[in-house]
Enzyme design. Structure first.
Site, PDB file in Angstrom:
ATOM      1  N   HIS A  98       0.712  -1.307   0.078  1.00 61.87           N
ATOM      2  CA  HIS A  98      -0.095  -0.105   0.052  1.00 61.87           C
ATOM      3  C   HIS A  98       1.046   1.359  -0.044  1.00 61.87           C
ATOM      4  CE1 HIS A  98      -2.872   3.008   1.167  1.00 61.87           C
ATOM      5  NE2 HIS A  98      -3.857   2.104   1.009  1.00 61.87           N
ATOM      6  N   GLU A 170      -3.603   1.898  -7.445  1.00 61.74           N
ATOM      7  CA  GLU A 170      -3.802   2.906  -6.305  1.00 61.74           C
ATOM      8  C   GLU A 170      -3.074   3.955  -6.585  1.00 61.74           C
ATOM      9  OE1 GLU A 170      -6.552   1.229  -2.988  1.00 61.74           O
ATOM     10  OE2 GLU A 170      -4.369   1.454  -2.298  1.00 61.74           O
TER      11      GLU A 170
HETATM   12  C1  PEP Z   1      -7.082   2.982   0.221  1.00 59.19           C
HETATM   13  O1  PEP Z   1      -6.460   3.205   1.557  1.00 59.19           O
HETATM   14  O2  PEP Z   1      -6.665   1.956  -0.546  1.00 59.19           O
HETATM   15  C2  PEP Z   1      -7.953   4.073  -0.484  1.00 59.19           C
HETATM   16  C3  PEP Z   1      -8.403   3.572  -1.764  1.00 59.19           C
HETATM   17  O3  PEP Z   1      -8.516   4.780   0.385  1.00 59.19           O
HETATM   18  P1  PEP Z   1      -9.700   5.938   0.093  1.00 59.19           P
HETATM   19  O4  PEP Z   1     -10.795   5.073  -0.571  1.00 59.19           O
HETATM   20  O5  PEP Z   1      -9.888   6.547   1.198  1.00 59.19           O
HETATM   21  O6  PEP Z   1      -8.963   6.769  -1.093  1.00 59.19           O
END
Ligand code: PEP
Length: 254
Positions: A98, A170
């Site tokens: 992450h 992400e």
């Molecule tokens: C995450 O922490 O993986 C994430 C996508 O957070 P958010 O949905 O708050 O952007």
């Protein structure tokens, strides 16, 4: 392929609050959804045992993920939690790589890769996160950057060992910011990554899910989740609110 929705609760909720949220989510989940969408919750380590007990005694279909795992199997590593210890708690998934771990805790690609390998050794499905910063996006180097994260983070995986894998795009600039990536951004990156992964020795047509995470909310879930290329979502902030999380799940067309 069944879509997957993962709630990442991050550093929130004690184990009693976590049980309450699990029960709220479960209460509002129609059975038709449970059978067609994989729902995974990722609480803090301290809540895993309590949630696992509720899930197994009430025979819930919700699955559990950890938010991290040690790169080591055992030994003198104070404060670490191993993949084998998580497996004993019937954890099926673990988030790894992450961006908050990469940037705030200096987890470099080789550490992420060790973690992925420890998880696979223990038969836990890695939710492997990758994604570029705003600088890499603006400079136009983001696809190369992402390719390197994939090559380094998923090094050494063998087809006979990789039963399942979740690959989560992400973009850092979309996490917790409210700024969601456009569907065009998401499709471009997931398509690019799929083509890289297709050439990897561990690739198997139906064992890898390609998902998106970054400010997913009830407002944007429908467009993102019903795109053919997106197999699901990793949801942070909105997963802490049972009704928003359920709305996101319900946005998937069955
Ligand atoms: C995450 O922490 O993986 C994430 C996508 O957070 P958010 O949905 O708050 O952007």
């Amino acid at each position: 392929m069944k879509k997957i929705i993962i709630g990442n609760w991050k550093l929130n909720l004690d184990h009693l609050e976590a049980i309450q949220l699990l029960q709220k989510i479960n209460y509002s989940l129609p059975e038709s959804i449970e059978d067609n969408i994989e729902i995974v919750l990722s609480p803090s380590f301290t809540s895993i045992r309590s949630l696992q007990t509720v899930i197994s005694s009430d025979k819930l279909k919700i699955k559990l993920s950890s938010q991290n795992v040690s790169q080591y199997s055992s030994g003198a590593y104070t404060g670490e939690i191993s993949a084998a210890q998580l497996k004993k708690l019937e954890i099926e998934y673990a988030i790894v790589g992450h961006s908050e771990r990469r940037t705030l805790f200096n987890e470099v690609d080789s550490v992420v890769n060790d973690k992925v390998n420890r998880l696979i050794d223990s038969d836990i499905v890695p939710i492997f996160c990758f994604g570029e910063s705003i600088d890499e996006r603006k400079s136009g180097t983001y696809l190369n950057f992402i390719e390197n994260q994939i090559d380094e983070g998923l090094k050494g995986l063998r087809k006979d060992k990789v039963n399942k894998l979740v690959v989560a795009y992400e973009p850092i600039w979309a996490i917790g910011t409210g700024e969601v990536a456009s569907l065009e951004n998401i499709v471009e990156v997931l398509d690019y990554v799929k083509n890289i992964i297709k050439k990897k020795p561990f690739f198997n047509d139906d064992n890898i899910k390609f998902i998106y995470g970054g400010s997913v909310s009830p407002n944007n879930a429908e467009d993102i989740l019903n795109s053919k290329i997106v197999d699901g979502a990793l949801v942070g902030g909105a997963s802490l609110d049972a009704s928003k999380f359920i709305e996101i799940i319900k946005a998937v067309e069955l």
